[in-house]
Each structure stands twice: as structure tokens, then as C-alpha cells.
Write an enzyme that holds these catalytic residues in place. Structure first.
Site, PDB file in Angstrom:
ATOM      1  N   LEU A 287       0.773  -1.217   0.138  1.00 55.29           N
ATOM      2  CA  LEU A 287      -0.036   0.125  -0.053  1.00 55.29           C
ATOM      3  C   LEU A 287       0.844   1.322   0.033  1.00 55.29           C
ATOM      4  O   LEU A 287       1.750   1.381   0.915  1.00 55.29           O
ATOM      5  CB  LEU A 287      -0.929   0.126   1.326  1.00 55.29           C
ATOM      6  CG  LEU A 287      -1.467  -1.311   1.515  1.00 55.29           C
ATOM      7  CD1 LEU A 287      -2.557  -1.085   2.976  1.00 55.29           C
ATOM      8  CD2 LEU A 287      -2.820  -1.434   0.649  1.00 55.29           C
ATOM      9  N   CYS A 288       0.663   2.129  -0.941  1.00 57.05           N
ATOM     10  CA  CYS A 288       1.364   3.294  -1.019  1.00 57.05           C
ATOM     11  C   CYS A 288       1.334   4.260   0.395  1.00 57.05           C
ATOM     12  O   CYS A 288       0.075   4.483   0.764  1.00 57.05           O
ATOM     13  CB  CYS A 288       0.954   4.307  -2.173  1.00 57.05           C
ATOM     14  SG  CYS A 288       1.480   5.863  -2.001  1.00 57.05           S
ATOM     15  N   VAL A 289       2.094   4.692   0.878  1.00 56.09           N
ATOM     16  CA  VAL A 289       2.203   5.224   2.285  1.00 56.09           C
ATOM     17  C   VAL A 289       1.602   6.604   2.201  1.00 56.09           C
ATOM     18  O   VAL A 289       0.730   7.009   2.971  1.00 56.09           O
ATOM     19  CB  VAL A 289       3.720   5.416   3.118  1.00 56.09           C
ATOM     20  CG1 VAL A 289       4.639   6.099   2.054  1.00 56.09           C
ATOM     21  CG2 VAL A 289       3.485   6.205   4.502  1.00 56.09           C
TER      22      VAL A 289
END
Lengths: 129, 102, 130, 129, 102, 130
Positions: free
Chosen positions: F77-79
Site C-alpha cells: 500500500l502506498c504510504v
């Protein structure tokens, strides 16, 4: 089913970021730009293509602060510092919208629609959000 | 019996503007917001269609959405009236119903 | 006049939640009543307290929560949409056996009937979506 | 700024649900239908209008279980039991898609595009997702 | 040098199909998935445009998405080849790159 | 062949996450390697463990978590997208002073560099979105 054209590491890949949407109405434009900036650290061969409503991302005088949005349009001017220098804009996309290169924030390479395929054909990876 | 029709997408991206315009008529209004604001500008491929629509319907554009996209100083279509959010609220109140074309 | 607003998209991805907020603020400033903002579809994602947007950007959730506090606007998240998308209050946490809640202050979870009721009771209903 | 046309309670309002999107690609169709079912309990005067890609919501033989989706299309058949009986479909929307009323799950009232405005003009509340 | 172009929206709703078709050519393929699957069916307003495109590009449709929408038994355009998810994976592997037109 | 997948939309609202899942399953069945599924934009909303979908419907999150477990697919998941949308793991919880986490099993939060790396390392990258 094996493809040995590119080995891991070493090899440089050609990445094309295709931008087709207006800024602000959705977050795709800003989040695409963030990917380009992060990607610059990977020393790949990066190009950006602005077609259809994507050309509006480069419009001068954007003032999204009037709706409390961040103005990220200046960041397109900083792309050069990240060695992202190949920005292509399709001529027909500008024309349909009554725009010219004078309306754009950055110097771009204007290409006719008929050359988009040739540009795409050179790429290894296409990212379009 | 008037309807305020709200369009929020670019006609270059979605067909919503077409789909709305062909089904409205006398007494109706169209308000362009968000990404749809850009077609209020003169000289786009949709100018003619909007000018034709303005013969029977009132056309409005939300000024902050134009300004956000770099068109605060641009020449707009003659028949296009700019409103701010206060004007948007007034349009909602002075029409009989609101139809958001999503 | 009595107004109600429907928000169908989540924060940051689409402008819908921003447009709705600006509209509600303008309506209140003009002396209208905003009896309810109903969040449906991905709109329920506006109601999580776990966001940490960039410091130089707007905080969409906090803006809605402040609006609820200052102007007593009823912010309702659709329960069925919340269940599909993972927005949870204390009661839903217990009911569905979850180990955490994430609802933000000023929001409440309730049924879709609250949307229909808003349509019945308000003079105008305005929808913001994708 | 006061509008006394409808008092709270008692008065019956005319609700129009406008359905313009395909089912399955997004959740708008199913979540619109859920609103109609819940709304039926409020004893309002409900109509549903299917135009543009919304006509596909009523297509026979949907089998979304093949992509692990719930098949909610049968629910349109149950609308009658909820006293939702006014289903309008725009003729031109069917025609452009090569469909006829024989392709639809339920009996509907076919109206020409030129009558959509008259239908909308009768309504108090329009819900379109 | 061939590109697999993926379209996932109905051409009645968005202009993506137009925008894709006018920029591709010899050696390219188009795969219709999700809501775009419906334009694989014969007799829609987009049939002609797709037939013209099939002169230079291969056209595919994801069968499960057709079936989900009630068109498992429908007559498709002659030039349209049905694939399942396994076929989708094969298309990805046998083209040089994938372009999802979102 | 080595494949990577990008998912840009959240669960239930758009088919993107479903299409991506079916594609990954078919790719694995055909003997390909899926080196990473990267979730960007609203796509990060696939990674919350707080959903309770209707019992007769698919459980999108659990399906992804099971895939990670059984096939060792890296779900990232993209931070930055997580921060804007409220998807939080233990580390992000501490870092941003939140009082709860909601990340589901089998997902990890990391930087956008992981997407670019997937583009570099995989033979093909396939995007699913709106």
C-alpha cells in the site's frame, strides 16, 4: 514464457507516464506527478506524455488555493532538476481546447497525434492513472 | 417548473454534457462545476454546442473552479454567467429541483 | 430554506467532498439551514479519523468535524456502505466483532432511511459525486 | 427564502431515481436500488428512470456470479412488491445499444427522449448516483 | 513492437475508446474489459467504429465481463475474439507492453 | 514471466480490485510469477481489516490476504495515499499519533518507489483503475 530482454538491475528501462485527466477534479494528476518525482531516483529513461484533458495539467495561472487545494502546478517546472526533460504534448489535444503552447507552464515538445504511436512503441513501461 | 442541472465532468472525458443538454429545455439551467468548468471558456470544441443550448437554457459556471484551473482571466462564452459558491446556493434555492448528472 | 446534501465520493481522490463542503459553508453563511449531510458509496470514507494529510494540504475530515461542532450539522454515514468499506464506530465494532473503530468526531453511522428522510424533509437536496 | 409548498410530514413527495450507469463496473447501480427499497417504507411517490447506460441494469440473463459478484438484477422484479411500479425506460437509449424491451427483465414504460423533461418537471427530488 | 491496450469503460459513458483507437495502429491490440465489454456486442452505435478499427488492430473482449452483464449468448461483432482471464494473461505476456486507458 | 499489478481503486465501488484479483489468480495458475501488487490512490482502501461485507457477497480484503498467504504475493500500500485516506499500520499509528490501526493481514505500507521498482523489475506491469 520467459523473456530475457531485460535482466534485473543494470539495464535501463523506458518509462512513459501518460497524463489524460484534468487536475483538481480528481487526484490522479498530482499522484501521477508524485510517482514521476519518486521514480526519478531510479535512473530510468522517463518521458511524460500529455494528451486529451491531460494538457490542462500544464496550464499557466492555476490557482487551486481558491478552493483550498495545494498548487502543485509549479512542480512541473521543477521536473528538469529531476532530469525529467522529455515532456510531450499532443498538438490536437491543445487545439480542441483552444490552447496553445503559450498557455503552458513549461517548454514542451509538441507532437502531432499521428506520432503518439511511435512514442508508445519505444516504451517498456506505461503508467497511466 | 425549472431544474438546475449540475455537470461536473469535462465533455472531452465523459458524455454527460451531451446527455444532459439533449434532455432539458425551456426554463432549465445548467451549472458547470469542477472539471466541467473548462468548457465555459471560449474557443473549445464544445463552444458551439453550448451556444446553441444557451438559446433555451441559462448557463452558469462556478468561478472558483475556473480559477483553480488557470482560467480566471480567460474569455468565456458570451452566454456564460459566472457564480461563486454564494451564487451556487442561490441557484439551488431559486430552482424547483436540482439534478446532478453523475 | 432547508437544504440537504449527499456526498458520494471519498476524500482527496475526487473533488466531491470539497465541493460539498464549500457549498454547505456558503449555504450557512447565506442563512439557510443545512439539515443533514449524508455520505453514501465511497463518501463514507470522509468519516475516518485515521487520515494524516500532508501538513500543507487541507484536512478534509477535520473540516467536516469542525462544521458539525460549530453549526450542528448532522453528518450521517450510511451503515451498509460503511460495512463494505471499513468505517466503524463503537457499536459496529462490537456488532461485527472488529478490534478497532475509526469513526471521526461529529459523524454518526445510520441507515439509508436517513437519506430518504432528508429528501422528504429538505426543500432541496444537492448531490456531489464522481 | 422560505418555501411553504411542502410541510414536514403528511405531504407526499415525488422522488425520481435516475439510473444512467452500467451495473457491475461500479457499485452505483446496486446502491441506488438499495436506496429505492429502503425509500419504499417512506410512502412517497417513487419513479425510476433508466437512460443512457442505465438501461443495462435491466438486461435479462445477467450472471455476475461468474466474476463472484452478487446477482441483484432479480431484485428489479421484486420492486412491484414494494409498490415501486413506475419504471420508465428511454427508447433512444435502448436503440443506440441494439436492445429492445424483450431484452429487459421487467415490464417498463417506454418513453421517447423528448418526454424525459416532462417527467423530470413533475418531480420534487431527483436522486442520480 | 505491439501494445495491448485495455479499455474498461463504456463508450456511451466515456470517450476513452475513441481516444485510444485514434492513436493506435498496426500490430496493436485492444482488450475490452469491465463496463467496456458491452460494445463487443453486435448492433450498438459503436459497431461501425470497432469494425473499422479491426482492419488494423486485433479486438478482444473479456468473456466473464460480457456474461456478468447478460450477453453470454449475444451475437458479437465478427472481428471480436472472446478471452477468459487465462486468455487475458496470455495477451499480456505476448504483447511488448500494456497500456490501460483509464 | 514476471508480472506486476497496480490497483488504483478501492473495494466494492469499482470493479478494478476484483478484475486485478481474477487476473492475478489466472496468472499464478498459468505458472507466472506475480512479484507485487501495488495499491495506489483509493486502491489503498483494499487494505483495511475493518470491512464487514454482506454475508452473501465476496470478501475482497480477505481474498487478497489469503492470496498473500498462499502464494507469497507482495501486497504493498502506498504510504502517501494511506496517509490521505486513513490506512494505518502499527508504525504509522505511532508516527502520526493515531489511536488505532486498521491494516489487514498480508498487506504492508511502503513508498511509491516500490511501484517504480516493480515497473523496473517485472516483465509486464498491468494497471486496473476507474
Amino acid at each position: 514464457m520467459e523473456d530475457d530482454e531485460y535482466q534485473e538491475g543494470g539495464e535501463i528501462k523506458k518509462f512513459l507516464y501518460v497524463n489524460r485527466r484534468l487536475p483538481h477534479g480528481t487526484a490522479y494528476a498530482i499522484e501521477s506527478l508524485e510517482t514521476v518525482l519518486i521514480g526519478a531516483a531510479f535512473d530510468q529513461d522517463v518521458s511524460m506524455l500529455f494528451i486529451d484533458d491531460g494538457v490542462y495539467q500544464l496550464k499557466k495561472e492555476q490557482a487551486p488555493d481558491c478552493i483550498d487545494f495545494k498548487n502543485f502546478s509549479k512542480t512541473y517546472r521543477a521536473l528538469e532538476m529531476y532530469d525529467v526533460e522529455k515532456l510531450y504534448v499532443e498538438r490536437e489535444s491543445l487545439e480542441e481546447r483552444g490552447l496553445t503552447t503559450d498557455d503552458l507552464l513549461v517548454v514542451v515538445e509538441l507532437i502531432p497525434g499521428s506520432e503518439v504511436k511511435a512514442l508508445v512503441d519505444q516504451q517498456d513501461v506505461i503508467l497511466s492513472f | 417548473m425549472s431544474t438546475l442541472n449540475i455537470i461536473n465532468k469535462s465533455p472531452f472525458e465523459k458524455r454527460t454534457l451531451d446527455q444532459c443538454l439533449k434532455r432539458i429545455g425551456e426554463g432549465d439551467s445548467v451549472l458547470l462545476i469542477e472539471d466541467a468548468a473548462i468548457c465555459a471558456v471560449a474557443g473549445t470544441a464544445y463552444a458551439e454546442q453550448l451556444i446553441a443550448a444557451s438559446k433555451q437554457s441559462k448557463l452558469y459556471v462556478l468561478q472558483p473552479d475556473l480559477q483553480a484551473r488557470g482560467f480566471a482571466e480567460a474569455a468565456l462564452l458570451d452566454s456564460m454567467e459566472q457564480v461563486d459558491y454564494e451564487g451556487f446556493v442561490n441557484l439551488v434555492v431559486t430552482h424547483d429541483r436540482v439534478h446532478s448528472w453523475l | 430554506m432547508k437544504l440537504a446534501v449527499l456526498v458520494n465520493e471519498g476524500p482527496y481522490q475526487h473533488q466531491a467532498s470539497d465541493s460539498a463542503y464549500q457549498f454547505v459553508m456558503a449555504a450557512l453563511a447565506a442563512g439557510h439551514e443545512v439539515m443533514r449531510v449524508f455520505f453514501y458509496h465511497d463518501g463514507v470514507n470522509n468519516g475516518t479519523r485515521l487520515t494524516t494529510p500532508p501538513q500543507d494540504d487541507r484536512n478534509i475530515q477535520k473540516r467536516w468535524s469542525a462544521l458539525a461542532d460549530e453549526h450542528k450539522v448532522d453528518l450521517v454515514l450510511c451503515v451498509a456502505a460503511c460495512q463494505r468499506r471499513g468505517i466503524v464506530d463503537e457499536e459496529e465494532m462490537k456488532r461485527n466483532g472488529k478490534d478497532a473503530s475509526n469513526i471521526a468526531e461529529g459523524f454518526r453511522i445510520s441507515g439509508l432511511g436517513q437519506l430518504v428522510e432528508a429528501g422528504v424533509e429538505a426543500d432541496r437536496l444537492v448531490t456531489f459525486g464522481d
